[in-house]
Design an enzyme around this catalytic site. Structure first.
Site, PDB file in Angstrom:
ATOM      1  N   GLU A  24       0.862  -1.184   0.000  1.00  0.00           N
ATOM      2  CA  GLU A  24       0.000   0.000   0.000  1.00  0.00           C
ATOM      3  C   GLU A  24       0.903   1.240   0.000  1.00  0.00           C
ATOM      4  O   GLU A  24       1.896   1.287   0.728  1.00  0.00           O
ATOM      5  CB  GLU A  24      -0.893  -0.016   1.238  1.00  0.00           C
ATOM      6  CG  GLU A  24      -1.609   1.272   1.554  1.00  0.00           C
ATOM      7  CD  GLU A  24      -2.521   1.734   0.439  1.00  0.00           C
ATOM      8  OE1 GLU A  24      -2.439   2.929   0.086  1.00  0.00           O
ATOM      9  OE2 GLU A  24      -3.322   0.933  -0.071  1.00  0.00           O
TER      10      GLU A  24
ATOM     11  N   CYS B 184     -13.981  -1.303  -8.825  1.00  0.00           N
ATOM     12  CA  CYS B 184     -15.138  -0.426  -8.650  1.00  0.00           C
ATOM     13  C   CYS B 184     -15.503   0.289  -9.940  1.00  0.00           C
ATOM     14  O   CYS B 184     -16.369   1.163  -9.933  1.00  0.00           O
ATOM     15  CB  CYS B 184     -14.892   0.584  -7.533  1.00  0.00           C
ATOM     16  SG  CYS B 184     -13.436   1.618  -7.773  1.00  0.00           S
TER      17      CYS B 184
END
Length: 453
Positions: A329, A409
Site C-alpha cells: 500500500e 469499482c
C-alpha cells in the site's frame, strides 16, 4: 456557525466536531452545464457507463441524465462541445418506464430544475431491481467490448443482515461516509451533478440512520471547504469541518471498524468502504473466488493496494495462521495499521510502496526459489477506480502467479485489464458483482483470473 470548541468536544450522544484534515489539492472545476441549450424530445435507447442513458437526435448520440431506457423525454442540451455527442438533462418524462419511481431523495428528483438537483444519487428514480439490471448490462457490455469476454453477470444486493438500518427497497440508509460541500457563502450541501454548484438540501437519506440527523444542512460554515461525516461501526460518529488548515490529530484520529469477529484499526480520514455491509461482502467474495486447489499458503501471496489489510485478513481467515501474505500500500499510515491488523498471522507483513515500483523491485531481486514461490502465488488486487493499468498488469503477468482475484469499482477499467491479462495468457474464470452503491450507477465486481496452462 457552530462554536469551534463545540466541534472538538466529544460525547456519547453527539460526536466530536473537529476542524479537519490536512488540505487536499484543489480539483479543476468541471465546465458548468448550459442553461439555455435547445430542448429536444428524445427516445431513450439504452444505458451507458457513467449513469446516463443513450438517445439519438438526427444521427448524433445524446447522453441523457435522469432517464430510463424505453422512455420518451423532453431534455435540455447542456453540452454541445463534442462533435460526436451531446449531453442533456431530462426536463419532463413524456412516456415513463414502468420502473420509474418517486426519487427517495426529494432534492434529486426530476421535478426539480436540473441545476438544482442534488448529485450523488443519479439512479434514484429507478426501481431497485432495474437499477441492478442496468448495472449488470454495463458490466457485461464492458467485458465484451474491452475484455473480449462474453459473460452473463448478475448484480447481487447486499445481505440486509450486514447493513442494519438500511432500506433495501428504497436503497437508503447505507452510507457510513458522506462529504458535503460548502459554498462561498458558507451554505452546506452536495454538488449538483457534473457541477461544482452547491445544492442546499434538507436531508441526506443515503446516510446511515445514526449519521443522517447529524448532517449540518441547516448551518453555515463561513470559510470552510467541506464537511465530512464518518460513522465507524465501533464508537461514535464524527462530523469533521475542513477549513483547509491542518489541525493536530485531524486525519490521524484512529477509529475502528468491525467485520465479522475481526476489528480493524484505521485513520478516520483513511480509506474504508462506504456501504455498511461492503467490507464483509467483499471479504466473503474474495474468499469465495480464491480457488482452493490453486492456493498455496506457503507461496509468495500478495494483497496489492492493500489498504489497512482487509482482504489480506480475509485470505488469512480462510486459509489459517500459516498463510504467508504481503500487503502492499502506498499510504504509509494505512500500512502501519495493516501491520497491526495482520498481526495474527506470523507470515503476514505490510509494505509501504507504489505497486508498480514494488513489483519492479520484486522481479529484480527475486532468486530462483523466490520466483518459484511467486509462480505458486495467489494475488489479490484492489486498485483505485482507474484500475491497475497496463504497466502493473504486465509486471504481474511476467511474475506468472497461478491466480489473481481482482476487486474493481469501475467496470470499464476491470474489462480493460482483463483484456490485457488475456494478452499475457490469463483467462477470466469467474466474476461476481455487488450493488454496494444503491441509487448510484456505481457497481463493485470481484473477478478471478487464472493462467492458461
Amino acid at each position: 456557525m457552530v462554536n469551534p470548541d463545540r466541534r472538538r468536544r466529544s460525547s456519547a450522544r453527539r460526536p466530536a466536531r473537529a476542524q479537519g484534515a490536512a488540505p487536499r489539492p484543489a480539483r479543476p472545476a468541471p465546465a458548468e452545464p448550459r442553461l439555455d441549450g435547445p430542448v429536444l424530445e428524445l427516445d431513450v435507447e439504452r444505458i451507458a457507463h457513467g449513469g446516463v442513458a443513450v438517445a439519438r437526435h438526427e444521427g448524433r448520440v445524446v447522453f441523457v441524465a435522469d432517464a430510463i431506457p424505453g422512455e420518451r423525454v423532453r431534455a435540455r442540451v447542456t453540452d454541445t462541445g463534442k462533435a460526436k455527442f451531446w449531453r442533456a438533462e431530462t426536463l419532463e418524462v413524456l412516456d415513463a418506464s414502468p420502473d420509474r419511481r418517486e426519487h427517495p431523495w426529494a432534492e434529486a428528483g426530476v421535478d426539480r430544475a436540473p441545476e438544482h438537483r442534488a448529485g450523488g444519487a443519479e439512479f434514484g428514480h429507478i426501481a431497485m431491481s432495474r437499477q441492478r439490471a442496468l448495472k449488470a448490462e454495463v458490466l457485461v457490455d464492458a467485458l465484451a467490448r474491452f475484455g473480449g469476454v462474453e459473460r452473463a453477470v448478475e448484480v447481487e444486493a447486499v445481505d440486509p443482515a450486514l447493513a442494519p438500518g438500511a432500506d433495501p427497497e428504497l436503497g437508503t440508509g447505507w452510507r457510513t461516509r458522506l462529504r458535503l460541500q460548502v459554498d462561498a457563502e458558507g451554505r452546506v450541501g452536495p454538488y449538483a451533478a457534473r457541477s461544482h454548484r452547491v445544492v442546499p438540501v434538507a436531508s441526506v437519506p443515503l446516510a446511515v440512520p445514526e449519521l443522517a440527523p447529524l448532517a449540518p444542512v441547516d448551518e453555515r460554515f463561513a470559510g470552510a471547504r467541506s464537511v465530512d461525516l464518518v460513522a465507524p461501526s465501533l464508537g461514535n460518529p464524527w462530523v469533521v469541518v475542513d477549513t483547509g488548515e491542518a489541525t493536530r490529530g485531524g486525519r490521524t484520529q484512529r477509529i475502528e471498524e468491525q467485520v465479522g469477529d475481526r476489528v480493524f484499526r484505521l485513520d478516520r480520514g483513511g480509506f474504508w468502504q462506504v456501504h455498511r455491509g461492503a467490507a464483509a461482502t467483499l471479504s466473503a467474495a474474495v474468499q469465495d473466488l480464491v480457488h482452493d486447489e490453486l492456493f498455496d499458503p506457503r507461496a509468495a501471496n500478495h494483497d496489492l493496494y492493500g489498504g489497512v489489510g482487509l482482504l489480506a485478513a480475509a485470505i488469512g481467515d480462510r486459509f489459517g495462521d500459516t498463510v504467508r501474505i504481503t500487503s502492499v500500500e502506498s499510504d504509509a499510515r494505512a500500512t502501519e495499521h495493516a501491520g497491526t491488523n495482520l498481526a495474527d498471522w506470523v507470515g503476514a507483513r505490510a509494505v509501504t510502496g507504489r505497486v508498480d515500483r514494488y513489483l519492479d523491485e520484486l522481479a529484480a531481486a527475486a532468486s530462483p526459489s523466490e520466483r518459484e514461490r511467486l509462480r505458486a502465488a495467489t494475488i489479490v488486487l484492489d486498485p483505485p477506480r482507474s484500475g491497475a493499468g497496463r504497466q502493473v498488469v504486465e509486471r504481474l503477468a511476467a511474475l506468472a502467479p497461478r491466480q489473481l482475484v481482482y476487486v474493481a469499482c469501475d467496470p470499464v477499467a476491470l474489462a480493460r485489464d482483463v483484456g490485457i491479462f488475456a494478452e499475457h495468457g490469463y483467462r477470466l474464470d469467474a466474476v461476481r458483482a455487488f450493488d454496494l452503491f444503491p441509487n448510484t450507477h456505481h457497481v463493485e465486481a470481484v473477478a478471478r483470473l487464472t493462467a492458461i496452462v
